[in-house]
Design an enzyme around this catalytic site. Structure first.
Site, mmCIF file in Angstrom:
data_model
loop_
_atom_site.group_PDB
_atom_site.id
_atom_site.type_symbol
_atom_site.label_atom_id
_atom_site.label_comp_id
_atom_site.label_asym_id
_atom_site.label_seq_id
_atom_site.Cartn_x
_atom_site.Cartn_y
_atom_site.Cartn_z
ATOM 1 N N SER A 66 -9.651 1.733 2.926
ATOM 2 C CA SER A 66 -8.775 2.473 2.036
ATOM 3 C C SER A 66 -7.773 1.594 1.278
ATOM 4 C CB SER A 66 -8.008 3.536 2.818
ATOM 5 O OG SER A 66 -7.168 2.954 3.792
ATOM 6 N N SER A 81 -9.853 -0.535 7.115
ATOM 7 C CA SER A 81 -9.254 -0.337 5.792
ATOM 8 C C SER A 81 -8.550 -1.555 5.194
ATOM 9 C CB SER A 81 -8.271 0.831 5.828
ATOM 10 O OG SER A 81 -8.964 2.052 5.748
ATOM 11 N N LYS A 119 0.857 -1.197 0.000
ATOM 12 C CA LYS A 119 0.000 0.000 0.000
ATOM 13 C C LYS A 119 0.888 1.240 0.000
ATOM 14 C CE LYS A 119 -3.946 1.875 2.670
ATOM 15 N NZ LYS A 119 -4.791 1.652 3.865
#
Lengths: 489, 103
Positions: free
Chosen positions: A152, A176, A77
């Site tokens: 996210s 997330s 990420k």
């Protein structure tokens, strides 16, 4: 090369037997990402040259049979810093930022000889549940490209679900990792707070953030968590608790026999989609058939989690994001007359709308005259929520429920309505407030979209969650389903 | 709708946060923040008399160490990230306003 047919152990066996070299595997991974990412938009930045060089080096040394992750590609990420590799947190304010050090997890993966192939998309600074808040692009759900991938960590989830990489790391402040894992039909864990070092994770809510793996199976997930967990002198909230070899215990499909599981009635209450409810009730039956007891329990203050969270997380964010001031790194506004202008214009032009909304909410909650009524009250309600969990987990091995009230929603459907968006996190947020481990795994489908189940455990008892997740997988086939991309598998 | 936060307060908070908004943004933001703060007020239903604050859920106590300087030897890489740098320093605009009207 997609990763639909082999788990990490299978890939490792092929690498050890030299059926494929690390370099060939890495090259095939890039070829597949380039072929599929125009549809998925999972990656912000690829690390092709360095990754191929690293793979060639590993081949030269020979794959170590005791190093289960050697030569295996991974996506990170883009809020996890990577030395020399652009790291943006999907924000315009960090568009050209090149970190000068590696996050502890980046370093641990490199020591395990995993190959970082690129950085995945997210909601800006991990604030959001759909990746629609990325300053650069919106990732598409691997199962239906008109739907959001969740967020996210939506880029990491879609990359794994579409077979681009077998593993990606995400971060989870209020759901997330777990929500995008659920939306894409893969496995994701938010470890216990302190299990994994946050050093090098671009900070959002420091008392809530945790990094965790996203994978195709429970066993793969367990293997990667053991590799990234552990105390770190650079993060003094990281725990000194020993890190078990989580995957080593996963061989008994009936290990839930005799366990007591709590199913909170609030988790199936109004607002939870009927298909989601049905999937969780069916999962409860699966556990009963395997010899576990499933009791209805209550987390009476669960519904206050969202309000408490958006005060606490936004307050921590408003403080953490003060560092983005246009001086030492990141975006600086042009045409500024003085230092105050540098701060105000750089931040106002560099941050996106949702990030500004959270900074405003946090600054308001911490400001003179409102601190007691908002921040302090939320921090007390957090204690009340923790006590609810403690009471249930005293005589239950773990808690089960949905991850999100609905399957993936349409791109553009909810982005204009912050409160609706915030309420999507009602089942994941309380777990962050309490610092507990939460595992998300595939448990069904609703109109061809995956439905996720969440297992919540006692602090540092990821082992029980993995055992229960593994037992569920061995008795169901939801995790074996794969999406069709562009009409093809 | 109850006015929990008005336009002037939003502007005040923006100043504290070193952000600025256009009139159109303020028009959109003010009712939105007001709604969210309204959602926050549901917390008043929870009895927290005598309840302690939780600010952190780490199992670690304060950890002390010597404060030792460490040279990572990365000053040029660090300066490379700065928007403007010269001779080993980060450049910023003058602190004093150079616009014509200094009031």
């Amino acid at each position: 090369m997609n990763y639909f047919d082999k788990d990490l152990a299978g890939l490792h066996a092929d690498l050890v037997a030299k059926k494929i070299s690390a370099k060939e595997l890495t090259q095939a991974t890039f070829d597949n990402i380039k072929a599929t990412d125009p549809q998925i938009d999972a990656f912000l930045n690829l690390n092709e040259e360095a990754a191929l060089n690293q793979a060639a080096e590993i081949d030269q040394q020979g794959i170590n049979a005791n190093q289960p992750l050697a030569g295996i590609p991974v996506g990170l990420k883009d809020n996890i810093v990577t030395k020399g590799l652009t790291t943006t947190a999907a924000s315009k304010i960090l568009e050209n930022f090149k970190p000068v050090y590696d996050a502890t997890v980046t370093e641990k993966l490199a020591n395990a000889q995993m190959i970082t192939v690129g950085k995945t998309n997210l909601d800006e600074f991990a604030m959001g549940g759909s990746t629609e808040n990325s300053a650069f692009k919106t990732t598409k759900n691997a199962w239906d490209q008109t739907k959001v991938p969740g967020g996210s960590s939506g880029g990491s989830a879609a990359a794994v679900a579409s077979g681009q990489v077998p593993v990606a790391l995400g971060s989870d402040t209020g759901g997330s990792i777990r929500q995008p894992a659920a939306f894409n039909g893969i496995v994701g864990i938010k470890p216990t707070y302190g299990r994994v070092s946050r050093w090098g994770l671009i900070a959002f809510g420091s008392s809530l953030d945790q990094i965790g793996p996203m994978t195709r199976s429970v066993k793969d997930n367990a293997t990667v968590l053991s590799a990234i967990a552990g105390h770190d002198d650079h993060d003094l909230t990281s725990s000194t608790q020993a890190v078990p070899d989580f995957a080593a215990d996963l061989n008994d499909a009936t290990s839930v026999k005799g366990m007591r599981i709590g199913l909170p009635k609030e988790f199936l209450a109004e607002g939870v989609n009927e298909d989601v409810k049905a999937a969780i009730l069916a999962a409860a039956d699966t556990y009963r058939k395997l010899g576990a007891t499933v009791d209805e329990v209550s987390l009476p203050h669960n519904k206050y989690g969202v309000a408490a969270y958006y005060i606490i997380a936004s307050s921590e964010a408003s403080s953490n994001l003060q560092r983005f001031d246009g001086i030492r790194y990141g975006y600086r506004a042009k045409d500024v007359k003085n230092l105050e202008d540098v701060y105000v214009k750089s931040r106002s032009e560099g941050f996106g709308e949702e990030v500004k909304r959270r900074i405003m909410l946090g600054t308001f909650s911490l400001s003179a005259g409102f601190y007691d009524a908002y921040f302090l009250k939320a921090a007390k309600v957090r204690t009340v929520i923790i006590n609810d969990f403690k009471a249930v987990l005293k005589d239950h091995d773990f808690i089960m429920g949905p991850v999100a009230p609905t399957p993936a929603f349409g791109i553009g459907d909810e982005i204009k309505d912050p409160i609706t968006m915030y309420m999507n996190d009602v089942l994941t947020i309380p777990v962050n407030l309490a610092g507990l481990p939460g595992l998300s795994l595939p448990a069904g489908f609703s109109n061809n979209l995956p439905v996720g189940m969440q297992l919540i455990g006692r602090p540092f008892d990821e082992s029980t969650l993995y055992k229960a997740g593994y037992a569920f997988e061995q008795n169901t086939d939801f995790h074996l389903q794969v999406p069709t991309l562009g009409g093809q598998n | 709708m109850a006015n929990r936060i008005n336009r002037e307060q939003v502007q005040h908070v923006a100043g504290l946060a070193k952000l600025e908004f256009t009139d159109a943004e303020l028009d959109a933001f003010t009712p939105q923040l007001d709604d969210i703060i309204g959602m926050f007020e549901s917390l008043s239903e929870v009895d927290t008399d005598g309840v302690d604050v939780t600010s952190n859920v780490s199992d670690q106590l304060n950890v002390m160490r010597e404060d030792v300087a460490d040279n990572w030897g990365q000053s040029s890489a660090l300066l490379h990230n700065a928007p403007d740098a010269a001779r080993g320093f980060i450049k910023v605009p003058a602190i004093i306003d150079e616009s014509e009207d200094n009031d």
